[in-house]
Design a protein around this motif. Structure first.
Motif, PDB file in Angstrom:
ATOM      1  N   ALA A 378       0.659  31.255  88.347  1.00  0.00           N
ATOM      2  CA  ALA A 378       2.062  31.199  88.725  1.00  0.00           C
ATOM      3  C   ALA A 378       2.858  30.402  87.696  1.00  0.00           C
ATOM      4  O   ALA A 378       2.705  29.175  87.593  1.00  0.00           O
ATOM      5  N   ASP A 379       3.700  31.099  86.961  1.00  0.00           N
ATOM      6  CA  ASP A 379       4.640  30.439  86.060  1.00  0.00           C
ATOM      7  C   ASP A 379       5.961  30.321  86.803  1.00  0.00           C
ATOM      8  O   ASP A 379       6.803  31.227  86.781  1.00  0.00           O
ATOM      9  N   VAL A 380       6.139  29.205  87.502  1.00  0.00           N
ATOM     10  CA  VAL A 380       7.342  29.037  88.334  1.00  0.00           C
ATOM     11  C   VAL A 380       8.598  28.976  87.486  1.00  0.00           C
ATOM     12  O   VAL A 380       9.705  29.213  87.996  1.00  0.00           O
ATOM     13  N   LEU A 381       8.469  28.670  86.201  1.00  0.00           N
ATOM     14  CA  LEU A 381       9.637  28.592  85.324  1.00  0.00           C
ATOM     15  C   LEU A 381      10.257  29.962  85.106  1.00  0.00           C
ATOM     16  O   LEU A 381      11.377  30.053  84.588  1.00  0.00           O
ATOM     17  N   ALA A 382       9.545  31.035  85.470  1.00  0.00           N
ATOM     18  CA  ALA A 382      10.084  32.383  85.313  1.00  0.00           C
ATOM     19  C   ALA A 382      10.800  32.875  86.561  1.00  0.00           C
ATOM     20  O   ALA A 382      11.403  33.956  86.533  1.00  0.00           O
ATOM     21  N   ASP A 383      10.739  32.130  87.647  1.00  0.00           N
ATOM     22  CA  ASP A 383      11.353  32.579  88.889  1.00  0.00           C
ATOM     23  C   ASP A 383      12.862  32.333  88.851  1.00  0.00           C
ATOM     24  O   ASP A 383      13.315  31.239  88.478  1.00  0.00           O
TER      25      ASP A 383
END
Length: 540
Positions: A378-383
């Motif tokens: 999960a790359d939360v920076l892409a959400d």
């Protein structure tokens, strides 16, 4: 004395001659002839002598059929038939056509002439009939005795055949039970195949002929004999696990441990540039770090796996980044992880991020059908929701971190439905959700400071729907936050290496390979667990 009395005397005399000839010579000679014929037909007894009764190895399987399967009966029937035939030839040739015919001609049995008329008359009238009767009677008795002995021999052969025939399903059952009890299900790890391997292809070590039925059966219960004469073990009891194995579908090499060790399939799922490759690199190095601390043994399944892992580690340490995964479907990176007598063969899949761009591509990832657990990267920076919380300075920091083109919620939505269709058992799988790029997240002032519970932090930044979905759709969900860069760069942090390996250890624990306090997946949803308990498994 009447004619009747003379007839009785003549008959008694003939019977006496017949008995003497039968018992004194014919029976013994016929038995010896029959037994000798049977013995010779059981051959050949010389090394290297040919035998036309032996069927050549067929093209479908380059191995000779087991002796007990067919050749035993061929030898027995041909040998048994040769005994009576030899006695018949001895009767019609040596006795009736020579000895008896000479006697009826007034000659001696060897054919020599007798000068005295009375002697010729005596031989023709009083010796020849009894000799003929005795020869026939002796041959009949010899054949009867020979048939009785051969019948007992056939009964013993039948018992032997039944024993071997019963041993085949027993041995197969033992092999199958061992695999079922240990959860061994061999799957091909190579792109374009990924198919189950119920029976591997084994090349002969001597001639490289490919054996596709190397198991207890018609070619042997314990051993198979190749067409070149080399003997191959057909079961693990006789050393079959040491043979080189290939996939029968794509003919590519399989690790030796695949047929003897439970395989744990763990695909890493995430968008492009989400950090999958770096996380997998950190996982492999972290597992080796756990091994150096004792209690765990980690080995590469092959030289290719060692080379792949070494190249990835060198690339990350030299450049600080791992190049995006390319080349279509991934080949599994295989690691043999052991603790005591328990072993697991870990298959780590690192697919391209583009493989999750639409449902059709997800359906083409056939290795997902074998997944024992999923690592959601999960790359939360892409959400988009998370990006909306960032200050301008944090936006610039995030841009430098190369965020993924696809957020974790979008990745999950594209994966979950197709995963259920591929596996048919999503609710029995475990998911290890790993938030990557922790080193960047720690620098962002716009986001809450990560606490002991990663799932609670994800809810706080707007990804609560992802946490709820993972808890609802999977058997168990566990969360980590990892800086793969800190774990793989020059001078890696040992704490981050250990943390990066914990998702893999958690999935391995679900298969029964427990390390320290790490247990299998807990309840269905993460729920309110104490931070200390969660930290044992590596949550941050």
């Amino acid at each position: 004395m009447t004619a009747a009395h003379l007839g009785l005397l003549y008959g008694a005399w003939t019977a006496l001659v017949a008995a003497v000839v039968c018992v004194g010579q014919v029976v013994g000679q016929s038995v010896a002839t029959g037994v000798g014929a049977v013995w010779r037909r059981l051959g050949p007894w010389g090394t290297g002598d040919g035998d036309g009764r032996v069927r050549a190895a067929g093209p479908e399987e380059p191995a000779y059929a087991a002796y007990w399967w067919r050749q035993m009966w061929v030898d027995a029937t041909t040998a048994a038939a040769s005994g009576p035939r030899a006695v018949w030839r001895e009767l019609t040739g040596a006795w009736l056509d020579r000895n008896v015919r000479h006697l009826f001609s007034g000659r001696r049995p060897d054919g020599s002439w007798v000068a005295a008329p009375f002697t010729r008359f005596f031989l023709a009238v009083f010796v020849a009939p009894g000799t003929a009767a005795g020869a026939v009677l002796g041959a009949v008795l010899a054949v009867a005795g020979l048939v009785a002995v051969l019948a007992v021999f056939a009964l013993l052969l039948g018992l032997v055949w039944l024993g071997w025939a019963a041993a085949v399903p027993v041995l197969r059952g033992v092999e199958r039970s061992r695999r079922l009890l240990r959860g061994i299900r061999v799957k091909c790890p190579y792109p374009g195949c990924y198919r189950p391997v119920p029976l591997a292809l084994h090349p002969c070590p001597n001639c490289r002929a490919e054996h596709r039925s190397l198991r207890p059966g018609r070619y042997g219960a314990l051993w198979h004999v190749c067409a070149c004469g080399h003997r191959l073990p057909a079961t693990r009891l006789t050393g079959g696990g040491r043979l080189t194995a290939h996939c029968p579908h794509c003919a590519r090499w399989l690790p030796e441990a695949a047929g003897t060790t439970r395989v744990v399939h763990a695909p890493l799922v995430g968008g492009t540039s989400s950090g999958k490759t770096m996380l997998m690199t950190a996982m492999t190095e972290g597992l080796r770090t756990w091994a150096r601390q004792g209690g765990l043994t980690v080995e590469y399944a092959s030289a290719d796996d060692r080379r792949t892992a070494t190249d990835l580690t060198r690339e990350v340490r030299d450049s600080g980044w791992a190049h995006a995964t390319t080349g279509g479907q991934p080949r599994a990176l295989m690691l043999l992880v052991s603790r005591g007598r328990r072993r697991r063969l870990l298959y780590l899949y690192d697919p391209m991020g583009e493989s999750l761009s639409d449902a059709g591509r997800v359906r083409g990832q056939h290795y997902l059908a074998h997944a024992d657990g999923v690592v959601l990267v999960a790359d939360v920076l892409a959400d988009p929701k998370v990006r909306g919380l960032l200050s301008p300075d944090d936006v610039r920091r995030v841009a430098d971190a190369r965020p993924s083109s696809q957020g974790p919620w979008e990745t999950y939505q594209r994966l979950t439905g197709e995963l259920a269709a591929l596996t048919g058992r999503r609710s029995r799988l475990s998911v290890a959700a790993v938030v990557t790029k922790r080193d960047v997240i720690d620098q962002l002032s716009s986001l809450p400071v990560p606490g002991a519970r990663t799932d609670e932090w994800l809810t706080e930044i707007g990804l609560g729907s992802l946490v709820r979905a993972l808890g609802h759709d999977f058997r168990a969900a566990r969360y980590w936050m990892v800086s793969a860069h800190a774990a793989t760069c020059a001078g890696p942090l040992e704490s981050e290496l250990l943390r990066a390996a914990e998702p893999a250890l958690w999935l391995l624990a679900a298969s029964g390979l427990r390390v320290r306090a790490a247990g299998g997946p807990g309840r269905k949803s993460p729920g309110p667990e104490s931070p200390g308990h969660e930290r044992k498994y590596g949550a941050a």
